[in-house]
Design a protein around this motif. Structure first.
Motif, mmCIF file in Angstrom:
data_model
loop_
_atom_site.group_PDB
_atom_site.id
_atom_site.type_symbol
_atom_site.label_atom_id
_atom_site.label_comp_id
_atom_site.label_asym_id
_atom_site.label_seq_id
_atom_site.Cartn_x
_atom_site.Cartn_y
_atom_site.Cartn_z
ATOM 1 N N UNK A 174 0.811 -1.224 0.000
ATOM 2 C CA UNK A 174 0.000 0.000 0.000
ATOM 3 C C UNK A 174 0.839 1.267 0.000
ATOM 4 N N UNK A 175 1.949 1.270 0.736
ATOM 5 C CA UNK A 175 2.808 2.452 0.777
ATOM 6 C C UNK A 175 3.401 2.769 -0.582
ATOM 7 N N UNK A 176 3.920 1.748 -1.257
ATOM 8 C CA UNK A 176 4.511 1.956 -2.587
ATOM 9 C C UNK A 176 3.440 2.368 -3.588
ATOM 10 N N UNK A 177 2.263 1.731 -3.493
ATOM 11 C CA UNK A 177 1.175 2.048 -4.423
ATOM 12 C C UNK A 177 0.679 3.480 -4.234
ATOM 13 N N UNK A 178 0.504 3.894 -2.985
ATOM 14 C CA UNK A 178 0.053 5.261 -2.735
ATOM 15 C C UNK A 178 1.107 6.267 -3.212
ATOM 16 N N UNK A 179 2.375 5.956 -3.009
ATOM 17 C CA UNK A 179 3.451 6.810 -3.511
ATOM 18 C C UNK A 179 3.366 6.929 -5.030
ATOM 19 N N UNK A 180 3.126 5.816 -5.721
ATOM 20 C CA UNK A 180 3.025 5.830 -7.183
ATOM 21 C C UNK A 180 1.839 6.674 -7.652
ATOM 22 N N UNK A 181 0.717 6.590 -6.946
ATOM 23 C CA UNK A 181 -0.464 7.392 -7.309
ATOM 24 C C UNK A 181 -0.182 8.875 -7.085
ATOM 25 N N UNK A 182 0.449 9.198 -5.949
ATOM 26 C CA UNK A 182 0.858 10.589 -5.696
ATOM 27 C C UNK A 182 1.744 11.095 -6.835
ATOM 28 N N UNK A 183 2.703 10.264 -7.268
ATOM 29 C CA UNK A 183 3.631 10.673 -8.311
ATOM 30 C C UNK A 183 2.910 10.891 -9.645
ATOM 31 N N UNK A 184 1.955 10.024 -9.953
ATOM 32 C CA UNK A 184 1.197 10.184 -11.197
ATOM 33 C C UNK A 184 0.435 11.503 -11.200
ATOM 34 N N UNK A 185 -0.217 11.810 -10.073
ATOM 35 C CA UNK A 185 -0.954 13.079 -9.996
ATOM 36 C C UNK A 185 -0.005 14.267 -10.047
ATOM 37 N N UNK A 186 1.106 14.190 -9.327
ATOM 38 C CA UNK A 186 2.067 15.301 -9.298
ATOM 39 C C UNK A 186 2.636 15.569 -10.686
ATOM 40 N N UNK A 187 2.965 14.503 -11.408
ATOM 41 C CA UNK A 187 3.516 14.668 -12.749
ATOM 42 C C UNK A 187 2.496 15.333 -13.669
ATOM 43 N N UNK A 188 1.231 14.940 -13.531
ATOM 44 C CA UNK A 188 0.182 15.541 -14.363
ATOM 45 C C UNK A 188 -0.047 17.006 -13.988
ATOM 46 N N UNK A 189 -0.108 17.303 -12.687
ATOM 47 C CA UNK A 189 -0.427 18.662 -12.254
ATOM 48 C C UNK A 189 0.716 19.637 -12.497
ATOM 49 N N UNK A 190 1.957 19.126 -12.609
ATOM 50 C CA UNK A 190 3.128 19.985 -12.839
ATOM 51 C C UNK A 190 3.782 19.673 -14.179
ATOM 52 N N UNK A 191 2.974 19.203 -15.134
ATOM 53 C CA UNK A 191 3.501 18.711 -16.407
ATOM 54 C C UNK A 191 4.163 19.796 -17.257
ATOM 55 N N UNK A 192 3.891 21.059 -16.963
ATOM 56 C CA UNK A 192 4.447 22.147 -17.767
ATOM 57 C C UNK A 192 5.884 22.501 -17.382
#
Length: 424
Positions: free
Chosen positions: A178-196
């Motif tokens: 769960x810790x690794x999975x939640x980290x991966x989801x956080x990273x996916x959202x962060x990459x999308x929100x800061x994609x510029x």
């Protein structure tokens, strides 16, 4: 009678009485009135001694000491530099590097506050000078810091195991996926929100140099989690090994153990441990009087007797934890609610190890929900000029992700229980 204690607790907390003393005072009143007057008060030292005379609890001071040593060691800066060199060329690369560092440091320290402080001190100036929005940066750090209590080692998991009798080793291993999975989801959202925002790629030589400098920090999770999973260490022995290893890294590799740092490490360790252990003693006293009055049994019978699905009860429990998380810190929520919630959960047929991970994710939410979200105030302390409301807005998307993640764990409990078969 349960309403009397609930109302008394709420009243004491509202007037500013610390949680540990509020619990102890109500327990003392209960012992006096319902357990033989003054003779009932004689049980207080006996219960307190029994609460602390616990092999599981003995690991707590060592994990806290380890997190404080690492906080002053400089390992956080080396981890951030390594992650930055590998990821900064990607969309939102420094945000991804920050989250990776939070995940690694979480697996080293077991403390959300230590994670937020250590990585935040390095990441905030680095990211803001490279064009990242401050609200986004602080929200990212507030959420990334919460991983400190989900990715093992974890102080809340130790407390859960101590209160319920569940294996801390199994709890630690249950938090890995769960810790690794939640980290991966956080990273996916962060990459999308800061994609510029993208940075210049580092050379392969720079990447390997950064990795070589950070290798000592990377070895710590291998030592602790690998040792527990392989059966070499118990969680308590892993804590002792972690302290020794962190002393060697801080003292010999990074040479950061000055006398001033040693003083600060010891003072912070004593203060943190005293706070946690006082709360545990107060909770054990309070739990004793509740059990004497059979309040947990009555609550269990009421919950199991409701003409609704057990999942409705599960949702209500999560709503309760969400509300409590807005007003109390993690340790207090655990020790107050577990004596009542644990028997309800087990009587409904839910896996107690799986429920521990559900609770810890709820505690992660508590760290970033106002008005008492601890990580919010930690980041405010690092950057005093930023309004707390700005940090709350930055962390809000990650709070929504955590709520959805609880639903995901409910649908797929194997995410939490799949690795625990070989751990004692």
């Amino acid at each position: 009678m349960g309403l009397f204690f609930a109302g008394g607790m709420a009243s004491l907390l509202l007037i500013g009485v610390p949680v540990a003393f509020a619990l102890s005072l109500l327990a003392a009143i209960g012992l006096y009135w319902f357990n033989g007057g003054v003779l009932g008060l004689h049980q207080i030292p006996i219960i307190a001694y029994k609460a602390l005379d616990d092999f599981t609890i003995s690991s707590l001071p060592m994990y806290v000491l380890m997190s404080q040593i690492l906080l002053y060691s400089g390992v956080g800066r080396e981890l951030y530099e390594m992650a930055s060199r590998w990821l900064r060329h990607l969309p939102g690369g420094l945000g991804l590097a920050t989250l990776v560092c939070c995940g690694i440091f979480a697996a080293i320290s077991g403390s959300s506050v230590a994670t937020a402080v250590t990585i935040g001190t390095v990441a905030i100036p680095e990211m803001t000078t490279r064009g990242y929005d401050k609200k986004t940066v602080l929200g990212l750090l507030a959420a990334g810091g919460t991983l400190g209590i989900l990715i093992p080692p974890s102080v809340p998991m130790i407390i859960y195991g101590s209160v319920t009798g569940e294996s801390v080793g199994k709890l630690f291993i249950a938090g890995v996926v769960p810790g690794i999975l939640l980290l991966a989801i956080f990273m996916a959202y962060a990459s999308w929100s800061m994609r510029h925002i993208k940075g210049e790629p580092a050379s392969w030589q720079e990447r390997w140099q950064g990795t070589r400098k950070a290798v000592w920090g990377l070895l710590m999770p291998v030592l602790i989690i690998g040792g527990i999973y392989s059966g070499v260490f118990t969680p308590t022995e892993a804590a002792a090994a972690g302290v020794i290893f962190s002393l060697l890294v801080a003292g010999i590799v990074y040479r950061s153990l000055t006398w001033a740092n040693i003083k600060n490490i010891l003072l912070s360790t004593v203060a943190t441990n005293a706070m946690i252990l006082f709360i545990i003693v107060g909770a054990m006293l309070f739990g004793f009087i509740l059990t004497s009055l059979q309040i947990p049994q009555a609550m269990t019978e009421m919950a199991t007797g409701l003409p609704v699905s057990k999942w409705v009860v599960f949702i209500l429990i999560n709503l309760l934890l969400l509300v409590l998380g807005c007003f109390l810190e993690t340790v207090s929520i655990l020790v107050i609610t577990l004596p009542i919630l644990y028997p309800i959960i087990t009587s409904l047929g839910f896996d107690p190890i799986w429920f521990a991970i559900i609770m810890v994710v709820n505690m992660e939410l508590a760290l970033i929900t106002p008005p008492v979200g601890l990580n919010l105030f930690v980041l405010k302390g690092i950057d005093p000029s930023t309004p707390i409301a700005l940090i709350v807005r930055g962390a809000a998307p990650y709070a929504v992700i955590m709520l959805l993640f609880i639903a995901l764990l409910a649908l797929f409990p194997g995410l939490a229980t799949g690795l625990i078969g070989h751990v004692q």
